[in-house]
Design a protein around this motif. Structure first.
Motif, PDB file in Angstrom:
ATOM      1  N   THR A   2       0.844  -1.187   0.000  1.00  7.33           N
ATOM      2  CA  THR A   2       0.000   0.000   0.000  1.00  7.33           C
ATOM      3  C   THR A   2       0.879   1.237   0.000  1.00  7.33           C
ATOM      4  OG1 THR A   2      -0.124   0.051   2.402  1.00  7.33           O
ATOM      5  CG2 THR A   2      -1.859  -1.150   1.265  1.00  7.33           C
ATOM      6  N   SER A   3       0.402   2.253  -0.660  1.00  8.68           N
ATOM      7  CA  SER A   3       1.151   3.506  -0.689  1.00  8.68           C
ATOM      8  C   SER A   3       0.671   4.399   0.442  1.00  8.68           C
ATOM      9  CB  SER A   3       0.961   4.195  -2.042  1.00  8.68           C
ATOM     10  OG  SER A   3      -0.397   4.500  -2.230  1.00  8.68           O
ATOM     11  N   ALA A   4       1.486   5.367   0.774  1.00 12.66           N
ATOM     12  CA  ALA A   4       1.107   6.316   1.813  1.00 12.66           C
ATOM     13  C   ALA A   4      -0.077   7.141   1.327  1.00 12.66           C
ATOM     14  CB  ALA A   4       2.289   7.219   2.140  1.00 12.66           C
ATOM     15  N   PRO A   5      -0.952   7.539   2.247  1.00  9.48           N
ATOM     16  CA  PRO A   5      -2.084   8.366   1.826  1.00  9.48           C
ATOM     17  C   PRO A   5      -1.621   9.736   1.346  1.00  9.48           C
ATOM     18  CG  PRO A   5      -1.998   8.232   4.221  1.00  9.48           C
ATOM     19  CD  PRO A   5      -0.945   7.288   3.690  1.00  9.48           C
ATOM     20  N   ALA A   6      -2.391  10.322   0.467  1.00  6.42           N
ATOM     21  CA  ALA A   6      -2.090  11.669  -0.010  1.00  6.42           C
ATOM     22  C   ALA A   6      -2.116  12.632   1.171  1.00  6.42           C
ATOM     23  CB  ALA A   6      -3.101  12.089  -1.064  1.00  6.42           C
ATOM     24  N   ARG A   7      -1.191  13.579   1.146  1.00 10.05           N
ATOM     25  CA  ARG A   7      -1.091  14.598   2.191  1.00 10.05           C
ATOM     26  C   ARG A   7      -1.814  15.855   1.726  1.00 10.05           C
ATOM     27  NH1 ARG A   7       3.423  16.726   3.622  1.00 10.05           N
ATOM     28  NH2 ARG A   7       2.761  16.890   5.764  1.00 10.05           N
ATOM     29  N   ILE A   8      -2.780  16.308   2.524  1.00  8.90           N
ATOM     30  CA  ILE A   8      -3.594  17.464   2.166  1.00  8.90           C
ATOM     31  C   ILE A   8      -3.464  18.528   3.247  1.00  8.90           C
ATOM     32  CG2 ILE A   8      -5.930  18.304   1.703  1.00  8.90           C
ATOM     33  CD1 ILE A   8      -6.603  15.479   0.703  1.00  8.90           C
ATOM     34  N   LEU A   9      -3.234  19.759   2.805  1.00  7.49           N
ATOM     35  CA  LEU A   9      -3.205  20.912   3.703  1.00  7.49           C
ATOM     36  C   LEU A   9      -4.512  21.672   3.529  1.00  7.49           C
ATOM     37  CD1 LEU A   9      -1.782  22.867   5.656  1.00  7.49           C
ATOM     38  CD2 LEU A   9      -0.748  23.962   3.643  1.00  7.49           C
ATOM     39  N   VAL A  10      -5.242  21.869   4.623  1.00  9.02           N
ATOM     40  CA  VAL A  10      -6.486  22.628   4.603  1.00  9.02           C
ATOM     41  C   VAL A  10      -6.231  23.949   5.316  1.00  9.02           C
ATOM     42  CG1 VAL A  10      -8.924  22.677   5.293  1.00  9.02           C
ATOM     43  CG2 VAL A  10      -7.841  20.495   4.652  1.00  9.02           C
TER      44      VAL A  10
END
Length: 129
Positions: A2-10
């Motif tokens: 599995t790949s790392a989850p996408a990183r999101i800045l809010v």
């Protein structure tokens, strides 16, 4: 594998919006960081790049337009504007300054998630499996 989850800045100065958006994105499996203003957002992005930035326009200090300009100068991280400014001109300005998409407040969580997934799909990112 599995790949790392996408990183999101809010980025939003309204705590309720930060909590609502980050909760729903985390529920989808994303790694979410929040920022209450534009300068904090730029500092965080400089420390460790994100896969997507969800960005309000009306922020204290540096507004979302300026944050987008600076993010664009540093790279090509997708930017989804999320703003109460909902005129056609606001949307056009946001897109012309380098935003990849624009969602007006109030918004539906399903539409937000669909737009996030579409932007991440274009860059090859996704939620964790």
């Amino acid at each position: 594998m599995t790949s790392a989850p996408a990183r999101i800045l809010v980025v939003d100065d309204e705590e309720s919006i930060l909590q609502f958006v980050s909760y729903n994105l985390r529920k989808e499996g994303y790694d979410v960081t929040t920022a209450p203003d534009g300068q904090v957002a730029l500092d965080l992005a400089a420390e460790n790049p994100f896969d997507l930035v969800v960005l309000d326009i009306m922020l204290p200090g540096l507004d979302g337009y300026e944050v987008c300009r600076r993010l664009r100068a540093a790279g090509d991280t997708p930017v989804l504007f999320l703003s109460a400014r909902d005129t056609e001109l606001d949307k056009v300005v946001g897109l012309e300054l380098g935003g990849d998409d624009y969602l007006a407040k109030p918004f539906g969580v399903r539409e937000l998630i669909a737009r996030v997934k579409a932007l991440l799909r274009r860059t090859g990112q996704r939620a964790a499996d």
